[in-house]
Design a protein around this motif. Structure first.
Motif: not given
Length: 569
Positions: A249-255, A260-263
């Motif tokens: 749930h950590v989103r350092p860049f925008k949304d 989670e998307r690029f592990p």
């Protein structure tokens, strides 16, 4: 000073991982304590408690962000596609590394075979996503073909050739001929709709163990390979779990939830650099050969031997040679890959928020996969093809089931296979890094398979017996055969007919195939008429036919309006 400084860094890393593990352990203990306390202190009645914990069956997963027909923004799509490419490199590099030296090939031959395997995998993946099942599935090299290929390698007529390079060429031609002949079985079973007719015996109860064993049956490629280099594999495993589960749930860049998307891109980058530092510092200089082979990043000479530019082409190793025994042995691997791919397609459809592929679509996919095996034989990839289970698991890990992502990843496979040096750089990633990913991804696919049991009555002893027996024997029987198998002694089945040995050993060393035989047979012979509802057939029957559910047209219609010329049945 450099060695002292490096040892200090490594000591810090080990202590950091140790205390992180302790922290996670005690956190889970406290969490379980609070959950137990709240459960025992609850004063609600039994009916109210059941109402709170009940979860009705759901045809489609609800917490995925992109389904089969929805597409992420293009920058995200490209990164996700490259992530798929990095993941499939594990199998693409490992299979040639295993087989080519036994065939008498050099490091240069190994690099060339790997390039060819990647190139053909890109073509097969693109064709399958466009004209086959149309599911977001990557089609690559299959380990199911290792046993019949080992039988061909140890053929006495080939072993008599004294020159290693000449023996490699002749062995490759023999493998090509066997693949070309064996592919006809898959093409015929697919396009004649025979496999689709056979799939009408499937049910949620019968397919749950099969899909589960597609993941669980890969356990030898998980922690056993990770343990060969624990200082690389374990940090990779902890890092993947931490990013995808605790920091999702950590989103350092925008949304964009980048963790989670690029592990795989993030974790492989950091751990690969860590492995390069260990290799360059001489940490493995005096270690056993197995440790060096598993841990070093410069072990394979792939980069130095790979050409800068090489375009694979059909019959590049010369004309194929044909032998009846070789072809019959290879047919066993084709049958096994069909079963494994069927299970993988079922898992991919669920993770892409699509309906289970109808019989017509499943047959269409198997037919195109047979053409893929034919391409393997023409180009000389050294093995046949199947759906890569790890890439199916990646759909769920990233929560992206987009078809376009897989199609773009096929472009990466073709591009980097032609530019040999670049592909070889990525192929030097140590195997334990991939093994750590396999622990997560294969387990996820297995869980997707078991989720099909929600449509059945698991309070029925009949269903419990069939599920438990097929799962247990699906792991136990292949492990029994693996224990006795040896490349030169042909395994547990050891008659004078080598092709017969290879055929049976291949079939019974495949967990999904053994699971399918047991689960489907028992599900269709034990109290069938009285158990239709318990088997989940009221939900499943509408997916047998293409017209049975309106959503099938949305997910599985051919592109370019080709359904006018090839109407579904």
């Amino acid at each position: 000073y450099f060695s002292f400084f490096l040892n200090c860094i490594l000591t810090f890393i080990y202590f950091f991982l140790f205390f992180l593990t302790l922290y996670l352990y005690f956190t889970w203990v406290l969490l379980l304590f609070f959950v137990y306390s709240s459960f025992t202190s609850s004063s609600s009645s039994g009916c109210e408690a059941m109402a709170e914990i009940s979860h009705p069956p759901m045809e489609q997963l609800q917490d995925l962000e992109y389904c089969i027909d929805s597409n992420p923004p293009w920058p995200e799509t490209v990164l996700l596609a490259f992530q798929n490419y990095i993941l499939m490199l594990g199998s693409s590099a490992f299979i040639p590394a295993l087989l080519v030296p036994a065939m008498g090939g050099t490091d240069g031959d190994k690099a060339r075979v790997m390039q060819t395997l990647l190139f053909v995998a890109g073509i097969k993946t693109l064709v399958q996503s466009l004209f086959g099942t149309r599911l977001p599935a990557v089609v690559g090299g299959s380990f199911a073909y290792v046993i019949p290929i080992a039988y061909i390698i140890n053929d006495s007529s080939l072993q008599k050739i004294s020159n290693d390079h000449e023996r490699f060429i002749h062995t490759m031609r023999a493998i090509q001929g066997a693949l070309i002949v064996a592919s006809s079985i898959q093409i015929i079973l697919g396009y004649s709709q025979v496999w689709g007719l056979f799939s009408r015996f499937f049910s949620p109860l019968g397919m749950a163990p099969v899909v589960g064993l597609v993941g669980l049956g890969m356990f030898q490629r998980g922690f056993p390979q990770l343990g060969n280099c624990i200082e690389i594999g374990l940090p990779m495993l902890l890092l993947v779990i931490g990013l995808t589960q605790y920091l999702k749930h950590v989103r350092p860049f925008k949304d964009v939830p980048i963790f989670e998307r690029f592990p795989i891109l993030i974790c492989v980058t950091f751990v690969w650099i860590y492995a390069i530092i260990l290799t360059a510092s001489g940490a493995y200089r005096h270690k056993p050969s197995l440790t060096q082979h598993s841990c070093r990043t410069d072990k394979a000479n792939l980069i130095s031997t790979a050409p800068w530019f090489k375009f694979p082409y059909p019959l590049q190793w010369g004309p194929p040679t044909f032998a009846v025994g070789h072809s019959f042995a290879m047919m066993s691997a084709v049958l096994v890959s069909m079963v494994e791919s069927t299970g993988a397609y079922m898992a991919a459809s669920r993770l892409a928020i699509a309906t289970p592929p109808p019989a017509y679509v499943l047959s269409r996919g198997i037919g195109w996969q047979g053409i893929g095996v034919l391409l393997d034989g023409l180009f000389g990839t050294g093995t046949g093809s199947t759906v890569l289970v790890e890439n199916v698991g990646l759909l769920g890990l990233t929560r992206v089931g987009s078809r376009r992502v897989v199609q773009v990843s096929a472009g990466f496979m073709i591009f980097f296979s032609i530019l040999g040096k670049f592909g070889a750089v990525f192929a030097s990633i140590p195997v334990p890094i991939y093994a750590a990913l396999h622990c997560v991804l294969f387990g996820l696919v297995a869980a997707v398979g078991l989720s099909l049991l929600q449509f059945t009555n698991m309070n029925s002893m009949r269903n419990l017996t069939i599920t438990g027996l097929s799962l247990f024997l699906g792991i136990s029987i292949p492990q029994f055969f693996v224990h006795y198998w040896d490349a030169r002694h042909y395994g547990l089945v050891h008659t004078d007919a080598g092709w017969f040995n290879a055929f049976l050993n291949t079939v019974f060393m495949s967990p999904p195939t053994v699971g399918l035989i047991i689960a489907v047979f028992m599900d269709n012979t034990v109290d069938v008429e009285m158990s239709k509802k318990d088997r989940g057939m009221p939900w499943w029957v509408k997916f047998r036919n293409f017209r049975g559910d309106n959503r099938n047209e949305e997910f599985y219609n051919l592109p370019f309006n080709l359904n006018r010329f090839f109407p579904p049945t």
